[in-house]
Scaffold this motif. Structure first.
Motif, short mmCIF file in Angstrom:
data_model
loop_
_atom_site.label_atom_id
_atom_site.label_comp_id
_atom_site.label_asym_id
_atom_site.label_seq_id
_atom_site.Cartn_x
_atom_site.Cartn_y
_atom_site.Cartn_z
N CYS A 1 0.78 -1.29 -0.04
CA CYS A 1 -0.02 0.03 0.07
C CYS A 1 0.84 1.12 -0.09
CB CYS A 1 -1.00 0.15 1.29
SG CYS A 1 -2.24 -1.25 1.14
N TYR A 2 1.73 1.34 0.89
CA TYR A 2 2.62 2.47 0.83
C TYR A 2 3.63 2.57 -0.52
CZ TYR A 2 6.70 5.67 2.10
OH TYR A 2 7.47 6.53 1.99
N ALA A 3 3.96 1.55 -1.03
CA ALA A 3 4.65 1.47 -2.26
C ALA A 3 3.64 2.07 -3.62
CB ALA A 3 5.05 0.25 -2.75
N ASN A 4 2.58 2.15 -3.44
CA ASN A 4 1.38 2.59 -4.52
C ASN A 4 1.38 4.09 -4.14
OD1 ASN A 4 0.76 0.37 -5.84
ND2 ASN A 4 -0.66 -0.51 -4.38
N ILE A 5 1.33 4.36 -2.79
CA ILE A 5 1.33 6.03 -2.49
C ILE A 5 2.64 6.65 -2.84
CG2 ILE A 5 0.75 7.50 -0.61
CD1 ILE A 5 -0.84 5.45 0.97
N ALA A 6 3.74 5.77 -2.64
CA ALA A 6 4.81 6.76 -2.61
C ALA A 6 5.57 6.72 -4.17
CB ALA A 6 5.98 6.00 -2.02
N VAL B 1 -7.78 -2.11 0.86
CA VAL B 1 -7.17 -0.63 0.92
C VAL B 1 -6.02 -0.85 -0.24
CG1 VAL B 1 -5.29 0.85 2.16
CG2 VAL B 1 -7.35 -0.18 3.25
N LEU B 2 -5.18 -2.02 -0.53
CA LEU B 2 -4.31 -1.78 -1.43
C LEU B 2 -4.75 -1.53 -2.69
CD1 LEU B 2 -1.50 -2.50 -2.64
CD2 LEU B 2 -2.23 -5.04 -2.54
N VAL B 3 -6.07 -2.25 -3.00
CA VAL B 3 -6.76 -1.86 -4.36
C VAL B 3 -7.13 -0.28 -4.49
CG1 VAL B 3 -8.73 -2.17 -5.75
CG2 VAL B 3 -7.45 -3.99 -4.73
N LEU B 4 -7.51 0.32 -3.31
CA LEU B 4 -7.81 1.65 -3.49
C LEU B 4 -6.53 2.68 -3.65
CD1 LEU B 4 -10.35 1.91 -0.51
CD2 LEU B 4 -10.70 1.99 -3.12
N THR B 5 -5.35 2.11 -2.88
CA THR B 5 -4.33 2.96 -3.10
C THR B 5 -3.73 2.93 -4.76
OG1 THR B 5 -2.83 1.15 -2.60
CG2 THR B 5 -3.43 2.90 -0.73
N ILE B 6 -4.18 1.93 -5.34
CA ILE B 6 -3.78 1.52 -6.80
C ILE B 6 -4.50 2.63 -7.69
CG2 ILE B 6 -3.81 0.16 -8.67
CD1 ILE B 6 -3.15 -2.28 -6.76
N PHE B 7 -5.85 2.73 -7.21
CA PHE B 7 -6.60 3.50 -8.11
C PHE B 7 -6.74 4.90 -7.68
CE2 PHE B 7 -8.44 -0.88 -9.07
CZ PHE B 7 -8.26 -0.75 -10.44
N ILE B 8 -6.54 5.17 -6.46
CA ILE B 8 -6.71 6.51 -5.85
C ILE B 8 -5.54 6.95 -5.05
CG2 ILE B 8 -9.34 6.91 -6.40
CD1 ILE B 8 -9.66 6.40 -3.47
N PRO B 9 -4.45 6.98 -5.66
CA PRO B 9 -3.14 7.30 -4.72
C PRO B 9 -3.20 8.79 -4.22
CG PRO B 9 -2.63 7.05 -6.97
CD PRO B 9 -4.16 6.63 -7.00
N PHE C 1 -5.57 10.51 -3.30
CA PHE C 1 -6.50 10.59 -2.01
C PHE C 1 -5.59 10.43 -0.73
CE2 PHE C 1 -8.92 8.42 1.40
CZ PHE C 1 -9.54 9.63 1.64
N PHE C 2 -4.75 9.19 -0.87
CA PHE C 2 -4.18 8.76 0.10
C PHE C 2 -2.85 9.43 0.59
CE2 PHE C 2 -6.62 5.12 -0.60
CZ PHE C 2 -7.07 4.68 0.46
N ARG C 3 -2.27 10.03 -0.42
CA ARG C 3 -1.05 10.90 -0.54
C ARG C 3 -1.39 12.19 0.33
NH1 ARG C 3 0.25 10.29 -6.26
NH2 ARG C 3 1.52 8.48 -6.58
N GLU C 4 -2.65 12.74 0.21
CA GLU C 4 -3.22 13.85 0.65
C GLU C 4 -3.42 13.61 2.17
OE1 GLU C 4 -6.48 15.60 -1.38
OE2 GLU C 4 -5.19 16.08 -3.15
N LEU C 5 -4.01 12.40 2.41
CA LEU C 5 -4.52 11.98 3.73
C LEU C 5 -3.36 11.63 4.82
CD1 LEU C 5 -6.94 10.90 5.74
CD2 LEU C 5 -6.33 8.50 4.47
N PHE C 6 -2.25 11.17 4.20
CA PHE C 6 -1.11 11.30 4.96
C PHE C 6 0.12 12.40 4.76
CE2 PHE C 6 -2.82 6.61 4.75
CZ PHE C 6 -2.82 6.51 6.14
N GLY C 7 0.00 13.18 3.88
CA GLY C 7 0.77 14.54 3.65
C GLY C 7 2.21 13.80 3.05
#
Length: 91
Positions: free
Chosen positions: A21-26, A72-80, A82-88
């Motif tokens: 999940c982190y790899a998808n965000i980063a 959550v992993l699938v969500l981080t793939i399709f809408i990264p 959102f998670f980037r903003e969520l975790f700054g």
């Protein structure tokens, strides 16, 4: 002893999904090879964990957590974004 090792490996599988999940965000834009590595490991880990989680109530709870982690992993793939903003996280 063997059951304890399998249980520990199942917990490590949960951590592995979290790292994915982190790899998808980063990352910005992964290549097709990255997707093969990502999903191949995920499928193997999910199948391995599913086999080992059934039996006791604690293992069933951990299996449910694993399924939620995969969602959550699938969500981080399709809408990264959102998670980037969520975790700054700055891309």
């Amino acid at each position: 002893m063997k059951k304890i090792l399998y249980f520990i490996l199942a917990i490590i599988t949960l951590a592995y999904v979290g790292v994915l999940c982190y790899a998808n965000i980063a990352t910005n834009e992964p290549t097709w090879i990255y997707y093969i590595e990502l999903y191949g490991g995920l499928v193997i880990a999910l199948a391995y964990a599913a086999i080992n989680f059934f039996g006791s109530p604690l293992k069933i709870v951990l299996f449910i957590l694993l399924v939620l982690a995969v969602v959550v992993l699938v969500l981080t793939i399709f809408i990264p974004e959102f998670f980037r903003e969520l975790f700054g996280i700055v891309a």
